[in-house]
Design an enzyme around this catalytic site. Structure first.
Site, PDB file in Angstrom:
ATOM      1  N   ARG A 168       0.916  -1.238   0.122  1.00 31.26           N
ATOM      2  CA  ARG A 168       0.030   0.011   0.193  1.00 31.26           C
ATOM      3  C   ARG A 168       0.807   1.399   0.065  1.00 31.26           C
ATOM      4  O   ARG A 168       0.471   2.102  -0.612  1.00 31.26           O
ATOM      5  CB  ARG A 168      -0.945  -0.189   1.254  1.00 31.26           C
ATOM      6  CG  ARG A 168      -2.219   0.670   1.137  1.00 31.26           C
ATOM      7  CD  ARG A 168      -3.053   0.516   2.351  1.00 31.26           C
ATOM      8  NE  ARG A 168      -3.287  -0.833   2.457  1.00 31.26           N
ATOM      9  CZ  ARG A 168      -3.717  -1.174   3.717  1.00 31.26           C
ATOM     10  NH1 ARG A 168      -4.018  -0.311   4.674  1.00 31.26           N
ATOM     11  NH2 ARG A 168      -3.623  -2.654   4.201  1.00 31.26           N
ATOM     12  N   LYS A 222       2.215 -19.709   7.102  1.00 30.47           N
ATOM     13  CA  LYS A 222       1.363 -19.979   8.355  1.00 30.47           C
ATOM     14  C   LYS A 222       0.735 -18.906   9.157  1.00 30.47           C
ATOM     15  O   LYS A 222       1.495 -17.510   8.836  1.00 30.47           O
ATOM     16  CB  LYS A 222       1.925 -20.878   9.459  1.00 30.47           C
ATOM     17  CG  LYS A 222       3.043 -20.197  10.322  1.00 30.47           C
ATOM     18  CD  LYS A 222       3.479 -21.348  11.129  1.00 30.47           C
ATOM     19  CE  LYS A 222       3.105 -21.026  12.604  1.00 30.47           C
ATOM     20  NZ  LYS A 222       3.819 -19.955  13.381  1.00 30.47           N
ATOM     21  N   HIS A 234       8.874 -22.746   8.139  1.00 32.31           N
ATOM     22  CA  HIS A 234      10.046 -22.385   8.129  1.00 32.31           C
ATOM     23  C   HIS A 234      11.204 -23.496   8.809  1.00 32.31           C
ATOM     24  O   HIS A 234      12.447 -23.517   8.555  1.00 32.31           O
ATOM     25  CB  HIS A 234      10.361 -20.804   8.496  1.00 32.31           C
ATOM     26  CG  HIS A 234      10.526 -20.650   9.852  1.00 32.31           C
ATOM     27  ND1 HIS A 234       9.474 -20.579  10.661  1.00 32.31           N
ATOM     28  CD2 HIS A 234      11.587 -20.676  10.988  1.00 32.31           C
ATOM     29  CE1 HIS A 234       9.689 -20.470  12.191  1.00 32.31           C
ATOM     30  NE2 HIS A 234      11.299 -20.426  12.103  1.00 32.31           N
ATOM     31  N   LYS A 260      15.352 -25.500   7.957  1.00 32.38           N
ATOM     32  CA  LYS A 260      16.425 -25.340   8.739  1.00 32.38           C
ATOM     33  C   LYS A 260      17.397 -26.400   8.249  1.00 32.38           C
ATOM     34  O   LYS A 260      16.732 -27.745   8.220  1.00 32.38           O
ATOM     35  CB  LYS A 260      16.025 -25.549  10.082  1.00 32.38           C
ATOM     36  CG  LYS A 260      15.487 -24.276  10.649  1.00 32.38           C
ATOM     37  CD  LYS A 260      15.074 -24.182  12.191  1.00 32.38           C
ATOM     38  CE  LYS A 260      14.076 -23.079  12.438  1.00 32.38           C
ATOM     39  NZ  LYS A 260      14.803 -21.977  13.158  1.00 32.38           N
ATOM     40  N   GLU A 271      11.627 -20.742  23.794  1.00 29.46           N
ATOM     41  CA  GLU A 271      12.299 -19.575  23.388  1.00 29.46           C
ATOM     42  C   GLU A 271      12.323 -18.427  24.601  1.00 29.46           C
ATOM     43  O   GLU A 271      11.400 -18.800  25.695  1.00 29.46           O
ATOM     44  CB  GLU A 271      11.023 -18.778  22.543  1.00 29.46           C
ATOM     45  CG  GLU A 271      10.761 -19.649  21.214  1.00 29.46           C
ATOM     46  CD  GLU A 271       9.920 -18.985  20.305  1.00 29.46           C
ATOM     47  OE1 GLU A 271      10.287 -18.125  19.604  1.00 29.46           O
ATOM     48  OE2 GLU A 271       8.664 -19.321  20.275  1.00 29.46           O
ATOM     49  N   ASP A 299       0.448 -21.890  17.358  1.00 29.59           N
ATOM     50  CA  ASP A 299       1.645 -21.333  16.955  1.00 29.59           C
ATOM     51  C   ASP A 299       2.718 -22.066  16.700  1.00 29.59           C
ATOM     52  O   ASP A 299       3.489 -21.793  15.762  1.00 29.59           O
ATOM     53  CB  ASP A 299       2.153 -20.201  17.703  1.00 29.59           C
ATOM     54  CG  ASP A 299       2.950 -19.359  17.357  1.00 29.59           C
ATOM     55  OD1 ASP A 299       2.825 -18.872  16.097  1.00 29.59           O
ATOM     56  OD2 ASP A 299       4.074 -18.947  17.775  1.00 29.59           O
ATOM     57  N   HIS A 317       5.307 -26.296  13.594  1.00 30.54           N
ATOM     58  CA  HIS A 317       6.655 -26.851  13.639  1.00 30.54           C
ATOM     59  C   HIS A 317       6.904 -28.067  14.385  1.00 30.54           C
ATOM     60  O   HIS A 317       7.630 -29.113  13.940  1.00 30.54           O
ATOM     61  CB  HIS A 317       7.457 -25.753  14.421  1.00 30.54           C
ATOM     62  CG  HIS A 317       7.407 -24.312  13.757  1.00 30.54           C
ATOM     63  ND1 HIS A 317       7.149 -24.136  12.523  1.00 30.54           N
ATOM     64  CD2 HIS A 317       7.236 -23.153  14.398  1.00 30.54           C
ATOM     65  CE1 HIS A 317       6.979 -22.748  12.138  1.00 30.54           C
ATOM     66  NE2 HIS A 317       7.132 -22.267  13.525  1.00 30.54           N
ATOM     67  N   LYS A 338       7.311 -19.872  25.495  1.00 30.83           N
ATOM     68  CA  LYS A 338       8.052 -18.599  25.416  1.00 30.83           C
ATOM     69  C   LYS A 338       8.376 -18.093  26.834  1.00 30.83           C
ATOM     70  O   LYS A 338       7.934 -18.663  27.951  1.00 30.83           O
ATOM     71  CB  LYS A 338       6.794 -17.307  25.018  1.00 30.83           C
ATOM     72  CG  LYS A 338       6.405 -17.935  23.758  1.00 30.83           C
ATOM     73  CD  LYS A 338       6.686 -16.932  22.510  1.00 30.83           C
ATOM     74  CE  LYS A 338       6.167 -17.303  21.288  1.00 30.83           C
ATOM     75  NZ  LYS A 338       6.925 -16.831  19.958  1.00 30.83           N
TER      76      LYS A 338
END
Ligand code: BG6
Length: 492
Positions: free
Chosen positions: A69, A179, A209, A213, A247, A266, A271, A343
């Site tokens: 945009r 995703k 992704h 790896k 994480e 998530d 994954h 997390k």
């Protein structure tokens, strides 16, 4: 203990790239990034494309067109992307001469996702590039946009006749989507239905992704290029498997998304199930897209449904989630796979450990100082990529005493080169038209079909999720989940 090293002649500038240069340079195409002003483009996509150019893996004439945009000129877009590469590219500092050549193939078209005239402008630019850069009508559309825009974008691409297919005599068109592929089975099916109304399944490249790896791809090499592991890779020798995706960061600016998605949607749905299926799958008949994905889907299909009345014994939820899952097939019957993701944990680490059964007979049991421990094969996906095998050894000295030791392979030591970023590999594979490292429609839908009942059970459960203080290894019920079975989480 000893470490494994590669032969010295393999230590070229980037040994992980050896052989690629000659074999696999794709035909030049126009890669259009929808949502080019967004975070993903600057942090991942352009840095990955630049690094591919840097390593000589992009064809001459490869063209990248940003579509979004904001009102940028080509030059302003190039400048913003140069800054992004200066910050994020694996191959830094950016080389001015390589950049200059790369930037000649970088353009920008301003437009809204639902604005027909924008697509007409884009199409004009694409045709101009076919003439000036030799892209031959080949197209890759990268939808770096939230999923609610998929229908309108793919609808307009179809309406404007911007999609062609070699099977109908045209050059290729491929579409890359990111995703989340839905938030439950219904929404995933709907997204897939939209995608296949414009594209054929083989034109759709769904990015997870993790599959890009190096260490994840190495799971297949470890299992199927070596003769010694496969005979032990089953319920007869393996006691249990642990998978951890930890994480240290929090949900950052994505609190809103996380409220609805949680770590289960998530990380686990995609994954972690990818990791689990690579660990548990049968050997495919060929290292090709469909044979590999057929075997992965079989694993997901074999996942045991969570028993509704015993959900708590098998799953702990929150922004940290832990589960005990079973793959109900001949190879894995009754071997628990303990998986956890969270997390704000003490560190960032992705780790898979295979815990073998103990030695069958404790002939040392009367000796003090001998405490045998089960062997563990630990596969470190990131960081500090590598593989280690733990086993017991005699401590030197006149009496029989044992201690666990490890045999280690570390990518950094053995290959001496930083592995390419996941997005580099995945972008290159899309240009080459190889979908082995992408999620197929039935993979995504089967994963949701397995998770849906659990998510529904949680949604109707009035109790709050299990909270835990930031910087710890998760809530207490996650410890109980595994300790109840007489086992412990490995501290990766
Ligand atoms: C993404 C998730 O898919 O993967 C993020 O949406 C997560 O929440 C990220 O942080 C982790 O990726 P990596 O490569 O850092 O392990």
């Amino acid at each position: 203990m000893s470490s494994v090293t590669a032969p010295t002649q393999a230590l070229a500038a980037n040994p992980l790239r050896e052989g690629l240069e000659q074999e696999r340079v794709p035909d030049a195409s126009c890669l259009v990034i929808f949502g080019a002003s967004g975070d993903l483009t600057g942090r991942k996509l352009l840095p990955a494309l630049y690094s591919l150019a840097h390593d000589g893996l992009l064809p001459a004439g490869q063209t990248i067109i940003g579509y979004a945009r904001p009102d940028y000129t080509d030059d302003a877009f190039r400048m913003a992307m140069r800054e992004a590469c200066d910050k994020y590219a694996r191959t830094r500092p950016v080389d001015d001469a390589i950049w200059e050549n790369f930037a000649k193939g970088l353009f920008y078209v301003q437009g809204q996702f639902d604005e027909q005239a924008g697509y007409a402008r884009l199409n004009q630019k694409l045709q101009e590039c076919d003439r000036t850069r030799g892209t031959g009508g080949r197209r890759i559309y990268y939808l770096a946009v939230p999923p609610q825009f998929f229908p309108v974008i793919s609808g307009l691409l179809g309406a404007e006749k911007m999609v062609t297919d070699p099977e109908q005599g045209g050059p290729f068109t491929r579409v890359i989507i990111e995703k989340p592929f839905g938030h439950d089975l219904e929404s995933a099916k709907e997204l897939n239905r939209v995608a296949v109304s414009t594209f054929r399944e083989r034109q759709v490249f769904r990015i997870d992704h993790y599959l890009g790896k190096e260490t994840v791809q190495n799971l297949l090499v470890l299992r199927f290029a070596n003769g010694i592991f496969e005979p032990f890779w089953n319920r007869q020798y393996i006691d249990h498997v642990q998978l951890t995706v930890a994480e240290s960061i929090g949900v950052e600016k994505r609190g809103g998304y996380f409220e609805g998605a949680g770590i289960t949607r998530d990380i686990i749905q995609n994954h972690m199930l990818q990791l689990l299926s690579l660990i548990a799958m049968e050997p495919p008949v060929a290292f090709e897209a469909d044979p590999v994905r057929d075997e992965k889907v079989k694993v997901i299909r074999a996942l045991r449904e969570f028993p509704r009345e015993h959900v708590d014994e098998n799953a702990v939820r929150g922004q940290y989630t832990a589960m005990k899952v079973f793959v109900d097939n001949w190879r894995w019957a009754d071997v628990p796979f303990y998986i956890r993701a969270g997390k704000r944990l003490p560190k960032r680490v992705t780790d898979i450990s295979i815990h073998f059964r103990p030695a069958p007979y404790p002939m040392w049991r009367r000796l003090r100082g001998v405490q045998t421990q089960p062997n563990v094969l630990a596969i470190r996906i990131q960081p500090d990529e590598g593989i280690s095998l733990k086993f017991d050894s005699k401590v030197p000295g006149p009496s029989v005493r044992t201690a666990p030791v490890t045999m280690e392979f570390r990518y950094a030591t053995s290959f001496g080169a930083e592995p390419p970023e996941a997005y580099e590999r995945l972008l290159l594979e899309t240009m080459l038209g190889d979908s082995t490292l992408f999620a197929r429609r039935d993979e995504v839908e089967t994963a949701w079909a397995w998770l849906d009942p659990l998510l529904k059970a949680w949604a109707s459960d009035p109790r709050p999720p299990d909270f835990y203080p930031a910087g710890t290894w998760g809530p207490e019920p996650a410890e109980r989940l595994i300790e109840r079975d007489g086992r412990k989480w490995r501290r990766p």
